[in-house]
Design an enzyme around this catalytic site. Sequence first.
Site, PDB file in Angstrom:
ATOM      1  N   GLY A   1       0.823  -1.190   0.000  1.00  0.00           N
ATOM      2  CA  GLY A   1       0.000   0.000   0.000  1.00  0.00           C
ATOM      3  C   GLY A   1       0.866   1.252   0.000  1.00  0.00           C
TER       4      GLY A   1
ATOM      5  N   GLN B   1       3.053   6.539   2.787  1.00  0.00           N
ATOM      6  CA  GLN B   1       3.124   7.992   2.982  1.00  0.00           C
ATOM      7  C   GLN B   1       2.107   8.689   2.081  1.00  0.00           C
ATOM      8  OE1 GLN B   1       4.735   9.844   5.116  1.00  0.00           O
ATOM      9  NE2 GLN B   1       3.965  11.761   4.256  1.00  0.00           N
TER      10      GLN B   1
ATOM     11  N   GLU C   1       4.106  13.741  -6.479  1.00  0.00           N
ATOM     12  CA  GLU C   1       3.675  13.272  -7.805  1.00  0.00           C
ATOM     13  C   GLU C   1       4.270  11.910  -8.139  1.00  0.00           C
ATOM     14  OE1 GLU C   1       3.693  14.423 -12.554  1.00  0.00           O
ATOM     15  OE2 GLU C   1       3.929  16.025 -11.069  1.00  0.00           O
ATOM     16  N   ARG C   2       5.500  11.639  -7.683  1.00  0.00           N
ATOM     17  CA  ARG C   2       6.126  10.337  -7.953  1.00  0.00           C
ATOM     18  C   ARG C   2       5.276   9.215  -7.350  1.00  0.00           C
ATOM     19  NH1 ARG C   2       9.892   7.366  -4.973  1.00  0.00           N
ATOM     20  NH2 ARG C   2      11.149   5.898  -6.213  1.00  0.00           N
ATOM     21  N   ARG C   3       4.829   9.421  -6.121  1.00  0.00           N
ATOM     22  CA  ARG C   3       3.975   8.420  -5.470  1.00  0.00           C
ATOM     23  C   ARG C   3       2.633   8.287  -6.189  1.00  0.00           C
ATOM     24  NH1 ARG C   3       4.126  11.236  -0.019  1.00  0.00           N
ATOM     25  NH2 ARG C   3       5.486  12.688  -1.121  1.00  0.00           N
TER      26      ARG C   3
ATOM     27  N   GLU D   1      11.191  20.689  -3.137  1.00  0.00           N
ATOM     28  CA  GLU D   1      11.035  19.258  -2.861  1.00  0.00           C
ATOM     29  C   GLU D   1      11.914  18.438  -3.802  1.00  0.00           C
ATOM     30  OE1 GLU D   1       7.533  15.863  -2.649  1.00  0.00           O
ATOM     31  OE2 GLU D   1       7.406  17.490  -4.119  1.00  0.00           O
ATOM     32  N   ASN D   2      11.839  18.739  -5.093  1.00  0.00           N
ATOM     33  CA  ASN D   2      12.617  17.990  -6.078  1.00  0.00           C
ATOM     34  C   ASN D   2      14.108  18.276  -5.972  1.00  0.00           C
ATOM     35  OD1 ASN D   2      10.810  16.401  -8.005  1.00  0.00           O
ATOM     36  ND2 ASN D   2       9.758  18.361  -7.928  1.00  0.00           N
TER      37      ASN D   2
END
Length: 298
Positions: free
Chosen positions: A64, A67, A84-86, A117-118
Site C-alpha cells: 500500500g 506515505q 507526484e512520484r507516489r 522538494e525535487n
Amino acid sequence: MAKHSGLGRGLESLLGETAGEVGTLEAGQAEIPLDEIRVNPNQPRKLFDDAALDELADSIRQNGLIQPIVVRRHVDGYEIVAGERRYQASRRAGLMTVPAIVRDVSDEDMLKIALIENLQREDLNPIETAMGYHRLIEENGLRQQDLADLISRSRSSIANSLRLLELPEGIQELLRAGKLTPGHARAILSVDGEENRMSLAERVVREGLSVRQTEKLASWISVQASEGEKETETRKVRPAAYAIAERRLRDVLKLPVAVRRVRGKNKLEIQFEDEGQLSALISLLTSAEGDSGFDKDE
C-alpha cells in the site's frame, strides 16, 4: 537586500510533517479517488524514471501507499502539492484511491514547494535542476548565495548548474537524456562558439569519452582556435612593406616569394622547383654582395 519571500521556512513549515517520502499517517487524511487528482502544471520535473516507478509500484501493490501525498482543493477536484512520484506509481499499481492530506496552499507556495522538494531530493536531471534554480532566483529575487543557503548547497554548485543553461538546446537534450554528465558539460562550456560546443558534445557521445578525455580535447580545441585567431589578426595588420618586398623579390629572383608573420615570427619563403633552380638562387644571392636589388622606399 534580497527578499526571501518565505522560502526560508522550508518544506516542513510549508507542508507540516508530510514533507518526507516516509512518515506517520495523519489522522485527518482522506482516501481520494485518483481520477479526481490532477498533477501540478508547474512541476519542474518532466521526466520520471520508468524502472524506478515500476519498483515503487510493485512496493505499493504489496504494502500500500504508506506515505500520503499532499493536495490542495481545485476547481476540478484536487491538485498535487507534493508527491507526484507516489501518485504516478499508484496509478501503475492499479490503485483506485490514494491516501492524501488536503492543505490550503497558495499559488506562490505551490511553486516553491514543487521546486524545493525535487531539488532537495535530487529527483531532477541536470537541466531541470538548473531551470529550477533559475526560477527560484528570478521569481523570488534571490542571490545565488541565498538559494545555496536555502537548499544546503554550495554557491559554486548553484553557479555551475546555472551555466548549463548557456549550452545549445541540443546539448541540453543530451544532458536530459543522461548521455552527458554535468562534468562533460562543464568541459564543453570551456570551448567558445555554439558550433564548436555542439561538435564536441556529439563526439563525446559518439566515442564514449570520459570527463577527463573531454577536458583534454576541449583544451586542444581552444588552443587551436586561439592560434587561428592570432593568424587571422596577423593577416589583418600585415605591413604594407611585406607586399612591396614580395613584389620586388619576385622581380629579382624570378621565383614565387612570400613575406609573412606566423605565430609572432617573421618569415621569408622562396619556392623553387628543383636543384637547378636552387643552385641558381644560391648563386644569385651569394653574388649580390649586399646589393638587394631594390630600394627600401618605392
